[in-house]
Write an enzyme that holds these catalytic residues in place. Structure first.
Site, PDB file in Angstrom:
ATOM      1  N   GLU B  27       0.837  -1.203   0.000  1.00 59.34           N
ATOM      2  CA  GLU B  27       0.000   0.000   0.000  1.00 59.34           C
ATOM      3  C   GLU B  27       0.869   1.248   0.000  1.00 59.34           C
ATOM      4  O   GLU B  27       1.720   1.408   0.867  1.00 59.34           O
ATOM      5  CB  GLU B  27      -0.933  -0.027   1.224  1.00 59.34           C
ATOM      6  CG  GLU B  27      -1.932  -1.182   1.157  1.00 59.34           C
ATOM      7  CD  GLU B  27      -2.450  -1.650   2.514  1.00 59.34           C
ATOM      8  OE1 GLU B  27      -2.289  -0.917   3.501  1.00 59.34           O
ATOM      9  OE2 GLU B  27      -2.998  -2.769   2.567  1.00 59.34           O
ATOM     10  N   LEU B  51      -5.630  -2.024  -1.323  1.00 64.23           N
ATOM     11  CA  LEU B  51      -5.611  -2.001   0.138  1.00 64.23           C
ATOM     12  C   LEU B  51      -6.134  -3.343   0.638  1.00 64.23           C
ATOM     13  O   LEU B  51      -7.313  -3.492   0.974  1.00 64.23           O
ATOM     14  CB  LEU B  51      -6.493  -0.850   0.643  1.00 64.23           C
ATOM     15  CG  LEU B  51      -6.205  -0.292   2.039  1.00 64.23           C
ATOM     16  CD1 LEU B  51      -7.109   0.880   2.356  1.00 64.23           C
ATOM     17  CD2 LEU B  51      -6.223  -1.302   3.133  1.00 64.23           C
ATOM     18  N   GLU B  53      -4.248  -6.615   2.611  1.00 59.45           N
ATOM     19  CA  GLU B  53      -3.039  -7.287   3.081  1.00 59.45           C
ATOM     20  C   GLU B  53      -3.016  -8.756   2.682  1.00 59.45           C
ATOM     21  O   GLU B  53      -1.957  -9.319   2.407  1.00 59.45           O
ATOM     22  CB  GLU B  53      -2.913  -7.154   4.599  1.00 59.45           C
ATOM     23  CG  GLU B  53      -2.555  -5.749   5.082  1.00 59.45           C
ATOM     24  CD  GLU B  53      -3.715  -4.782   5.050  1.00 59.45           C
ATOM     25  OE1 GLU B  53      -4.878  -5.241   4.940  1.00 59.45           O
ATOM     26  OE2 GLU B  53      -3.487  -3.566   5.123  1.00 59.45           O
ATOM     27  N   PHE B  76       1.940  -1.348   8.156  1.00 55.91           N
ATOM     28  CA  PHE B  76       2.291  -1.427   9.572  1.00 55.91           C
ATOM     29  C   PHE B  76       2.025  -2.872   9.993  1.00 55.91           C
ATOM     30  O   PHE B  76       1.022  -3.451   9.580  1.00 55.91           O
ATOM     31  CB  PHE B  76       1.428  -0.470  10.413  1.00 55.91           C
ATOM     32  CG  PHE B  76       1.756   0.977  10.174  1.00 55.91           C
ATOM     33  CD1 PHE B  76       2.730   1.618  10.926  1.00 55.91           C
ATOM     34  CD2 PHE B  76       1.104   1.692   9.183  1.00 55.91           C
ATOM     35  CE1 PHE B  76       3.046   2.952  10.692  1.00 55.91           C
ATOM     36  CE2 PHE B  76       1.410   3.023   8.947  1.00 55.91           C
ATOM     37  CZ  PHE B  76       2.383   3.658   9.694  1.00 55.91           C
ATOM     38  N   ASP B  78       0.809  -3.922  12.470  1.00 56.76           N
ATOM     39  CA  ASP B  78      -0.512  -3.938  13.095  1.00 56.76           C
ATOM     40  C   ASP B  78      -1.580  -4.451  12.129  1.00 56.76           C
ATOM     41  O   ASP B  78      -2.641  -4.879  12.564  1.00 56.76           O
ATOM     42  CB  ASP B  78      -0.892  -2.520  13.521  1.00 56.76           C
ATOM     43  CG  ASP B  78       0.229  -1.815  14.263  1.00 56.76           C
ATOM     44  OD1 ASP B  78       0.022  -1.446  15.415  1.00 56.76           O
ATOM     45  OD2 ASP B  78       1.328  -1.625  13.688  1.00 56.76           O
ATOM     46  N   TYR B  79      -1.294  -4.363  10.836  1.00 58.16           N
ATOM     47  CA  TYR B  79      -2.288  -4.765   9.834  1.00 58.16           C
ATOM     48  C   TYR B  79      -1.928  -6.087   9.158  1.00 58.16           C
ATOM     49  O   TYR B  79      -2.455  -6.412   8.089  1.00 58.16           O
ATOM     50  CB  TYR B  79      -2.489  -3.642   8.810  1.00 58.16           C
ATOM     51  CG  TYR B  79      -2.871  -2.346   9.483  1.00 58.16           C
ATOM     52  CD1 TYR B  79      -3.915  -2.323  10.403  1.00 58.16           C
ATOM     53  CD2 TYR B  79      -2.174  -1.170   9.257  1.00 58.16           C
ATOM     54  CE1 TYR B  79      -4.261  -1.167  11.074  1.00 58.16           C
ATOM     55  CE2 TYR B  79      -2.524   0.009   9.925  1.00 58.16           C
ATOM     56  CZ  TYR B  79      -3.561  -0.001  10.838  1.00 58.16           C
ATOM     57  OH  TYR B  79      -3.902   1.145  11.506  1.00 58.16           O
ATOM     58  N   HIS B 121      -0.617   1.585  15.597  1.00 58.00           N
ATOM     59  CA  HIS B 121       0.649   1.826  14.919  1.00 58.00           C
ATOM     60  C   HIS B 121       1.777   1.627  15.915  1.00 58.00           C
ATOM     61  O   HIS B 121       2.799   2.300  15.856  1.00 58.00           O
ATOM     62  CB  HIS B 121       0.714   3.234  14.318  1.00 58.00           C
ATOM     63  CG  HIS B 121      -0.357   3.522  13.312  1.00 58.00           C
ATOM     64  ND1 HIS B 121      -1.640   3.821  13.668  1.00 58.00           N
ATOM     65  CD2 HIS B 121      -0.338   3.524  11.956  1.00 58.00           C
ATOM     66  CE1 HIS B 121      -2.381   4.010  12.586  1.00 58.00           C
ATOM     67  NE2 HIS B 121      -1.616   3.836  11.526  1.00 58.00           N
TER      68      HIS B 121
HETATM   69  C1  LIG Z   1      -6.028  -3.019   7.468  1.00 61.38           C
HETATM   70  C2  LIG Z   1      -5.363  -1.704   7.297  1.00 61.38           C
HETATM   71  N1  LIG Z   1      -4.414  -1.565   6.365  1.00 61.38           N
HETATM   72  C3  LIG Z   1      -3.780  -0.379   6.211  1.00 61.38           C
HETATM   73  C4  LIG Z   1      -4.100   0.689   6.992  1.00 61.38           C
HETATM   74  C5  LIG Z   1      -3.385   2.023   6.818  1.00 61.38           C
HETATM   75  N2  LIG Z   1      -4.344   2.975   6.225  1.00 61.38           N
HETATM   76  C6  LIG Z   1      -5.013   3.854   6.976  1.00 61.38           C
HETATM   77  S1  LIG Z   1      -6.131   4.729   6.077  1.00 61.38           S
HETATM   78  C7  LIG Z   1      -5.689   3.930   4.646  1.00 61.38           C
HETATM   79  C8  LIG Z   1      -6.385   4.281   3.356  1.00 61.38           C
HETATM   80  C9  LIG Z   1      -7.858   4.082   3.419  1.00 61.38           C
HETATM   81  O1  LIG Z   1      -8.444   4.429   2.196  1.00 61.38           O
HETATM   82  P1  LIG Z   1     -10.011   4.364   2.015  1.00 61.38           P
HETATM   83  O2  LIG Z   1     -10.519   3.040   2.420  1.00 61.38           O
HETATM   84  O3  LIG Z   1     -10.337   4.832   0.663  1.00 61.38           O
HETATM   85  O4  LIG Z   1     -10.563   5.396   3.110  1.00 61.38           O
HETATM   86  P2  LIG Z   1     -10.258   6.963   3.155  1.00 61.38           P
HETATM   87  O5  LIG Z   1      -9.152   7.151   4.136  1.00 61.38           O
HETATM   88  O6  LIG Z   1      -9.903   7.399   1.787  1.00 61.38           O
HETATM   89  O7  LIG Z   1     -11.536   7.544   3.635  1.00 61.38           O
HETATM   90  C10 LIG Z   1      -4.679   3.019   4.891  1.00 61.38           C
HETATM   91  C11 LIG Z   1      -4.042   2.177   3.859  1.00 61.38           C
HETATM   92  C12 LIG Z   1      -5.097   0.498   7.956  1.00 61.38           C
HETATM   93  N3  LIG Z   1      -5.482   1.491   8.778  1.00 61.38           N
HETATM   94  N4  LIG Z   1      -5.708  -0.692   8.084  1.00 61.38           N
END
Ligand SMILES: Cc1ncc(C[n+]2csc(CCOP(=O)(O)OP(=O)(O)O)c2C)c(N)n1
Ligand SMILES: Cc1ncc(C[n+]2csc(CCOP(=O)(O)OP(=O)(O)O)c2C)c(N)n1
Ligand SMILES: [Mg+2]
Ligand SMILES: [Mg+2]
Lengths: 352, 354, 352, 354
Positions: B27, B51, B53, B76, B78-79, B121
């Site tokens: 990602e 997105l 994992e 991270f 965490d994910y 995180h």
């Molecule tokens: C399972 C997971 N993977 C990665 C992340 C890191 N992360 C936080 S927000 C995000 C993007 C999310 O995009 P979207 O689903 O379009 O929501 P938006 O933030 O655009 O509203 C990522 C990759 C996470 N929080 N959880």
């Protein structure tokens, strides 16, 4: 099993097969005979495995009686070989027909059943039907349902990146499509501008162990799930050899040429229930693709009942004898658990 | 004198230029971002994944099966907890197929606390990782090791997990931690390889230094500090913390030896044993939660094999066994080991009369 | 952001909203004013949170500037209350507008930003925007993307089982739909004969952090993924208050009455980038739903520019003052990490 | 005198009749099968879920949030490893929301080797489970405990994981392990509550015995055998094995105390400490892989707190750290502890001269 679904899908199938393969839906006679022989071999192999289980020559059986009409054509249509230039297969545990069609020795399946040290697929470690054949790009079958759908895009991506003509084929059951991995496969294979050459198969026997399809699915056809992703889809009668052949051919041609995914669902039977855990008894209320095809061959005067009976008896006898020989082959040694932990050396937690 | 994140980026660059790395993905790993911590900025094979994992790990396994050399990132650690089954498959494929298929992939992921990352995180992954047979697990504590371990990870024929200690990613190298071929000062290096912020970024091109290959063998620990009184067994973020605690204790006459494991699996049992045989006292330090913790494995094995050479009960300093690391500084501080806690544990061990 | 997609979806939206709510697409004036006030409050709150972050009164910001036109109507339309008779909400981290519309005190959001012991959502443990409000059936927002889509069917199943009129609402971003959990939600909510009363929302801002929608999706519209499961779907312009209101109303009415799932995608903006990790700077190339709505209110002579400026200034001042007070509130104590481990007693690994 | 699987089924029956259990679900949990091991046969709230473990755990969390009392099954713990993130959420929801929401769910899953289950029906889950803060973890070793622990799990306001030792599910209760209210002999009970195989099953109705409630407190160990020479800390399948090993060693003059933890978290530290203070020697036995293993936690804590009371190095007997348990008997046997190994470890500990 719902016959309505089968009928609906059959009509679909003939529609789709006729378009790209001429008006004839019939295979060349030699090919029909070859397919029959392989289907028979696959069926007899499964019967032998079940018998071995019953006689204590193995602890667990799972396999594909009822999927031969679909799985044998698949194995014959594959571009078989090692490495990225050929097709990759990510199969599940009902794939003996495909392996035999590719040229696997049925005796090796007996070895895995008997978990001998000579089992080439896992050296006595894994259950029957858990094939692995790097020489033919067959990724190891693993028990967890549906994970192969998350892994398969990787081999397809390699094919895409190297500009190979090879494609990646992944298969699994109907119930397993509820796992997120099935969606992962649809998502990763269809990304615009990065489409992957994947033939995504589902063999729908309308059961997950004891749980019927009905009541667990909102979708009419599993293949409909591909539509939102812009991929061609079809649901076909996997109990019919020629329908299966032409549907597979059409889908594979598309994937090979267009380098994009295709989702193909085959309605199949589960002729001995889920596995030995449910008794492995034969069921009578589902279509038997082998007898169906044999009837056709008789009608077409390609093989007589007597010939077919003779073939079956011979194969049965051969595998019976083979199973006796396999019984004498060595079991894996206790210390062999430490083998193949690491590809460079067998180094484990400071041991050795 | 690179930072750790630059060191990782340079290793990946060497990997794709010379060692056959074909796909660096995850990602936000590709342009424009080049990774949440810039580890993958301006790498020619870096691309952005969906997105997902599970898809990332699955893709890496598939690429590796097909003979590619993928480096997959989980943004991270965490994910990564929804992918444990796939990580297990990566780790058991060679074994389950009895040598038919190996899985030469690298998975890298930032771990640990120290950046006020709150519940999701701040996770550690060392306990989980060491519970996954078939994987090699490495975790550097400085830029040079990061570089050399990444190169070793890339050429390894097995799945290798590269745990990036989040809190150290921007810390500078110390003397002796140079990467062969990098320019001497950080400013020069930064100008060469760090993309500018803003408009000009899209037109900018990195100028990679002429790096030499350096392979830190997986399975070899490093003595970060020598001492005769107590041994610290640690890795990642806790290494500089332990060294600093040790340096301060020197004035109290306590000489602490700090073993930086670098490889968590396989780990360097010979180095561990040799040090404990010398000091007879041992402290394990890591940030993961303290129940069913990898440090407990080390202690168990030390106790089984060296019981009568231990002059004090071995001790573990690890993360509190609570469901998360809270955001407020007080909470994070109370949840993972810090220098003061390390010092007092060491003091107690050193002064203990058997 | 691709304007094509926005245009395409706008036309869809007016089509869908007009059908079930008369030919008028306009809300009652008082409601418009109330929505405006809440949108403004939500925007000012986010601005204050960003400023707090910049000034060191918080470590991380993430929130929903650009989603107010959709999220505020959502909060107003919810059947708010405790327990299975009311609606459940499974939200993500851009939901301040919804919470404020439900009646949340914006000062509590400042407390979470400043991670004080008085933060009612997590007592200083979680990031800004991670709400939890059992009194209103708002399940705790958690950082892992998309897990709420696997959890939400559970509250909907409880509503189904108890024959309640409550529904379950789940929301998340566009990129996150690549996770298997999104598919899990579609599968579990649409099982024939066991359909769940779920409003499945996706707020599509066309980005996942730095990664554009384009190149990651095979589907034209995310909402198309619901079609195979037989659920009604729509993609609407979430930057338009009235389009959003009517689309939500229509979808909620359907779910409440039919007790079946509905998938609604809203095209929204991300006016301050992903989070403080990407700087939280305001972008200029995306539609600002608030100014758009304010222009409408001016045109409709419901509120003057001066009135709106005054409101904004007042709210800004109030939150500035509140943030100063919050700064003085106590931080959580170190030993409080042991609180709330278990609901019966604080027993941990043999401690205490 | 029920088997463990009957005991679990009866507990679930009491749960749905009297304790508010509303949903018992998972793959093949409802009719016609009633679970891969018949744990959920003929229960009125049992239903079949889609084949999706993430969905199952998510559904359970959601039901629990909505005030229902779900008991979710993962068919084999081998298939729970893609849900660790969700299990973590179940465990951290109460903490992360600072007491706003609790998650009163039960997850049950068969664990361990002993049924020739090959790579994916032989996994243990105790190490993984004990690494998941916010959960209570129980694992019975006999039918009575299974019954009493399940009732306690059901009424607990927290997520509780109920690990079912696969190899013991069909073993019969010993005297003293009766479930209050069950008929005295197994045949009678079986006739009452085990569905017939074949045609007649669909028309058949169970006749539940008049069971009394029995709550085995979570967090309380059971002394399965008393002895003065060595303490075994164990649970699940290894309990009867250890008891039998101990019985055999009695003839050699070695008296072994076997502590059946029953609860892995919280565990009964007082009982453990008391026993070890008496015997001064300790063996931990479990089937999970031996690196970063829960037994190592127990040993670490014992060493930290009771170092000078230990007359021999504590020992762990656990699963081999390999990627799987092979199908062939030789392989399975070499991979997990067995009576002979337990005996020789105990002998060595007992005879050790400090
Ligand atoms: C399972 C997971 N993977 C990665 C992340 C890191 N992360 C936080 S927000 C995000 C993007 C999310 O995009 P979207 O689903 O379009 O929501 P938006 O933030 O655009 O509203 C990522 C990759 C996470 N929080 N959880
Ligand atoms: C992840 C996972 N969950 C559960 C199981 C247990 N299991 C084995 S086969 C099966 C049913 C599979 O049904 P389907 O996908 O339709 O394939 P089929 O066996 O009918 O061909 C289940 C639940 C498993 N192997 N893996
Ligand atoms: Mg099936
Ligand atoms: Mg987005």
């Amino acid at each position: 099993m719902s016959t309505t679904a089968q009928t609906a899908s059959s009509s679909l199938a003939s529609g789709s097969s006729s378009s790209s393969h001429g008006s004839e839906n019939q295979l060349a006679p030699e090919l029909q005979l070859r397919i029959h022989e392989l289907m028979l071999e696959a069926r007899v192999l499964e019967e032998r495995l079940i018998t071995m289980y019953r006689q204590g020559d193995g602890y667990f059986w799972i396999g594909g009686p009822g999927e031969e009409a679909f799985n044998v054509p698949l194995g014959l249509l594959v571009d078989k070989g090692t490495g990225v230039e050929h097709d990759y297969l990510h199969l599940h545990y009902r794939s003996s027909g495909t392996l035999l069609a590719m040229g696997a020795d049925p005796v090796d399946a007996l070895r895995q059943m008997k978990n001998t040290a000579t089992d080439p697929y896992s050296r006595g470690r894994n259950f029957a039907g858990h094939y692995s054949a790097r020489k033919w790009n067959v990724a190891p079958v693993s028990s967890p349902i549906e994970v192969q759908y998350s892994i398969a895009p990787g081999t397809a991506m390699a094919q895409r990146a190297t500009g190979s003509k090879g494609i990646t084929i992944v298969t699994g059951g109907d119930a397993g499509t509820a796992e997120g991995d099935f969606a992962t496969c649809l998502v990763w294979s269809s990304r615009k501008g990065s489409e992957l050459p994947m033939l995504i198969l589902v063999t729908n026997n309308q059961y997950g162990i004891s749980t019927p399809f009905e009541g667990q699915h909102g979708e009419e056809r599993i293949s409909d799930r591909g539509k939102a992703f812009g991929m061609p889809t079809a649901t076909v009668d996997g109990n019919d050899v020629e329908t299966s052949w032409f549907a597979l051919k059409k889908a594979m041609d598309y994937v090979r040429t267009e380098r994009k995914p295709y989702l193909l669902e085959a309605m199949v039977s589960r002729l001995n229930g889920h596995s030995s855990a449910s008794g492995a008894n034969s069921v009578t209320n589902e279509v038997d693709c082998l007898s169906r095809f044999e009837k056709k061959l008789e009608e077409r005067k390609l093989r007589t009942r007597a010939e077919m009976d003779e073939m079956r008896a011979r194969m049965t006898q051969e595998l019976l004898e083979a199973s006796k020989r396999v019984r004498e082959e060595p079991q894996p040694k206790p210390e062999s658990i430490w083998d193949y932990v690491f590809a460079d050396k067998n180094y484990v937690a400071g041991e050795k | 004198m690179a930072t750790m994140i630059q060191a990782i980026r340079m290793a990946l660059h060497v990997g794709e230029e010379r060692l056959g790395v074909t796909d660096i993905f995850g990602e936000d790993v590709g342009p424009p971002l080049g990774g949440a911590f810039t580890a993958t900025q301006n790498l020619k094979t870096a691309w952005n994944s969906p997105l997902d994992e599970r898809g990332i790990v699955g893709m890496a396994i598939g690429l590796a099966l097909a003979g590619r050399r993928p480096v997959a990132e989980i943004q991270f650690c965490d994910y990564a907890f929804n992918t444990i089954d796939l990580l297990k498959i990566a780790g058991n494929t060679y074994w389950a197929s009895a040598g038919d298929w190996n899985v030469p992939m690298v998975m890298m992921t930032p771990v640990g606390a120290g950046i006020r990352g709150s519940i999701y995180h701040s996770h550690s992954f060392d306990a989980q990782a060491t519970r996954t047979p078939g994987w090699k697990i490495v975790m550097p504590s400085n830029p040079r090791d990061a570089y050399g371990l990444m190169l070793s990870a890339i050429i390894d024929p097995n799945p290798v997990m590269f745990l990036k200690p989040k809190a150290l990613l921007r810390a500078k190298a110390l003397p002796g931690e140079e990467i062969p071929g990098e320019p001497g000062d950080l400013k020069t290096l930064s100008k060469m390889i760090d993309a500018p912020v803003g408009e000009s970024r899209s037109r900018w091109k990195p100028e990679w230094p002429k790096l030499e290959e350096l392979y830190i063998p997986i399975g070899e620990a490093r003595t970060a500090r020598t001492g005769r009184d107590v041994t610290v067994l640690t890795y990642g973020r806790s290494v500089p913390m332990s060294v600093s605690a040790a340096d301060e204790l020197a004035s109290e006459g306590i000489e602490v030896e700090v073993i930086d494991l670098r490889s968590l699996h396989p780990y360097d049992w010979n180095a561990i044993k040799a040090s404990v045989r010398k000091t007879h006292r041992v402290l394990c330090v890591n940030e993961d939660t303290e129940v069913t913790n990898f440090g407990e494995h080390l202690i168990r094995r030390l106790v089984e094999e060296l019981f009568y050479e231990l002059h004090a009960a071995p001790k573990l300093l690890a993360g509190a066994h609570v469901p998360g690391i809270g955001l407020a500084d007080n909470l994070e501080h109370a949840s993972v080991p810090h220098k003061d806690g390390i010092k007092s544990a060491l003091r107690e061990l050193a002064r203990h009369e058997p």
